[in-house]
Write an enzyme that holds these catalytic residues in place. Structure first.
Site, PDB file in Angstrom:
ATOM      1  N   SER A   1      -9.888 -32.098  -3.642  1.00 15.67           N
ATOM      2  CA  SER A   1      -8.248 -31.318  -2.558  1.00 15.67           C
ATOM      3  C   SER A   1      -9.273 -30.579  -1.729  1.00 15.67           C
ATOM      4  O   SER A   1     -10.707 -30.669  -1.057  1.00 15.67           O
ATOM      5  CB  SER A   1      -7.274 -31.572  -3.477  1.00 15.67           C
ATOM      6  OG  SER A   1      -5.809 -31.687  -2.245  1.00 15.67           O
TER       7      SER A   1
ATOM      8  N   ASP B   1     -10.919 -37.134  -5.021  1.00 11.32           N
ATOM      9  CA  ASP B   1      -9.204 -36.950  -4.232  1.00 11.32           C
ATOM     10  C   ASP B   1      -8.700 -36.516  -2.956  1.00 11.32           C
ATOM     11  O   ASP B   1      -7.783 -35.623  -2.986  1.00 11.32           O
ATOM     12  CB  ASP B   1      -8.123 -36.763  -5.445  1.00 11.32           C
ATOM     13  CG  ASP B   1      -6.613 -37.662  -5.133  1.00 11.32           C
ATOM     14  OD1 ASP B   1      -7.036 -38.796  -5.329  1.00 11.32           O
ATOM     15  OD2 ASP B   1      -5.065 -37.480  -5.520  1.00 11.32           O
TER      16      ASP B   1
ATOM     17  N   HIS C   1      -2.846 -36.101  -8.907  1.00 11.53           N
ATOM     18  CA  HIS C   1      -4.151 -35.545  -7.464  1.00 11.53           C
ATOM     19  C   HIS C   1      -4.918 -34.998  -8.705  1.00 11.53           C
ATOM     20  O   HIS C   1      -6.167 -34.871  -7.594  1.00 11.53           O
ATOM     21  CB  HIS C   1      -2.844 -35.068  -6.967  1.00 11.53           C
ATOM     22  CG  HIS C   1      -3.799 -34.398  -6.041  1.00 11.53           C
ATOM     23  ND1 HIS C   1      -5.153 -34.886  -5.344  1.00 11.53           N
ATOM     24  CD2 HIS C   1      -3.786 -33.000  -5.661  1.00 11.53           C
ATOM     25  CE1 HIS C   1      -5.506 -34.375  -4.295  1.00 11.53           C
ATOM     26  NE2 HIS C   1      -4.749 -33.173  -4.266  1.00 11.53           N
TER      27      HIS C   1
END
EC number: 3.1.1.-
Length: 357
Positions: A147, A172, A341
């Protein structure tokens, strides 16, 4: 649509390294009747060998003594502890050195100007840490970022701040999806509890809200997201904390007020101070940097000359630049559809496989 949007926010914020035991160890939320899940915190030392503070500023968690270095960068609001389970899994399978870093203003890293979270400054921090650790002749380094940490990894690689970089793995984070999610990120942040009654309550919330699907990872990593505070019992922020067993929203207001008054009375009779936990990072205040983390990220990723791997929780996350780059074979891609996530926390086993071990 709401749940999809919430998942995008969780995806941006989550930092879930893969876990020992993969999906079996905690991602299946349903338990038999009467089975009480354990939300007690786990120690960092069960997963990493040592802690180092570089220049008395940057907190690192390390494991392994030989082989290439895996430099791990966590997501926004998280800490290096989000890589704990992943580290235990990878070190048991391959000969490597793991260095997981608390980025500035996160975890136990203490910089002089923690409010500067620009991509440029954070990338330079990573370069400084590598130089402090290895000097003029750094070993081969594979950078893995989740992230926000994935965005910082790309900025670090493209500025050539890690001269011995061997490869880049981004988990991700895709520019198009990230930019879309940022529009409603503040609403999502406001919806989170401001305080927790205990670290156990914070761990329980993180699992039940879907922020971290792997309960083991939540137990070791949540302490890096929240910190203990002590305030007097009549402080209003204490009374809206998440208390024992996660407060039900439907509780009648009158009843809630009565029980709060009663609790405060009891507290006054005992000690004047009541401790509670709150977020270490006020993510809502970092908004001015969000654009700089993610805008132009796909082109920047594609321009990095080292081998690249993109791990995604869903194929729908690819934006136009990446789709074209993927067709041209500019990077490797792997989709792990059953993950949330925090791919590295939810499925540490699978990330290990795709990272080439």
């Amino acid at each position: 649509a709401d749940s999809m949007e919430k998942q995008l926010h969780l995806n941006l914020l989550a930092s879930r390294p893969p876990m020992a035991g993969g999906f079996q160890s905690g991602s299946k939320m349903k338990m038999g009747p009467g089975r009480k899940r354990d939300f007690t915190p786990l120690l960092w030392s069960q997963y990493f060998e040592t802690i180092e503070d570089v220049e008395n500023i940057f907190r690192l968690y390390c494991s392994g003594s030989s082989g290439p270095v895996l430099l791990l960068l966590h997501g926004g609001g998280h800490s290096a502890l989000s890589w704990a389970v992943f580290t235990a899994v990878i070190c048991s399978r391959i000969s490597c050195r793991v260095v997981a870093m608390d980025l500035r203003a996160h975890g136990d890293t203490k910089v002089k100007n923690p409010e500067d979270l620009s991509a440029d400054t954070m990338a330079k921090d990573v370069g400084k840490v590598v130089e402090a650790l290895y000097g003029e002749s750094p070993p081969p380094i594979m950078m893995i970022g989740h992230s926000m940490g994935g965005a910082i990894a790309v900025h670090t690689a493209s500025a050539n701040l890690v001269p011995s970089l061997l490869g880049l793995c981004v988990i991700d984070v895709v520019e198009g999806t990230a930019m879309d999610a940022l529009n409603s990120m503040q609403n999502f942040l406001r919806s989170r509890p401001k305080t927790f009654k205990s670290l156990e309550n914070a761990i329980e919330w993180s699992v039940k809200s879907g922020q971290i699907r792997n309960i083991e990872s939540a137990r070791v990593s949540m302490g890096g997201q929240v910190k203990k505070c002590e305030e007097s019992a009549n402080n209003p922020s204490v009374s809206n904390s998440i208390g024992e067993g996660i407060i039900e929203e439907e509780e009648e207001e009158e009843g809630a007020e009565e029980s709060n008054k009663k609790r405060m009375k009891e507290d006054d009779q005992e000690v004047k101070k009541e401790s509670f936990y709150t977020w270490r990072v006020e993510l809502s205040k970092t908004e001015k940097y969000w654009d700089g983390w993610f805008r132009g990220l796909s082109a920047l990723f594609l321009s990095c000359s080292v081998p690249k791997l993109l791990l995604l929780a869903g194929v729908d996350r690819l934006d136009k630049d990446l789709t074209i780059g993927q067709m041209q074979g500019k990077f490797q891609m792997q989709v792990l559809p059953q993950c949330g996530h925090a791919v590295h926390e939810d499925a540490p086993e699978k990330v290990r496989v795709f990272s080439g071990s």
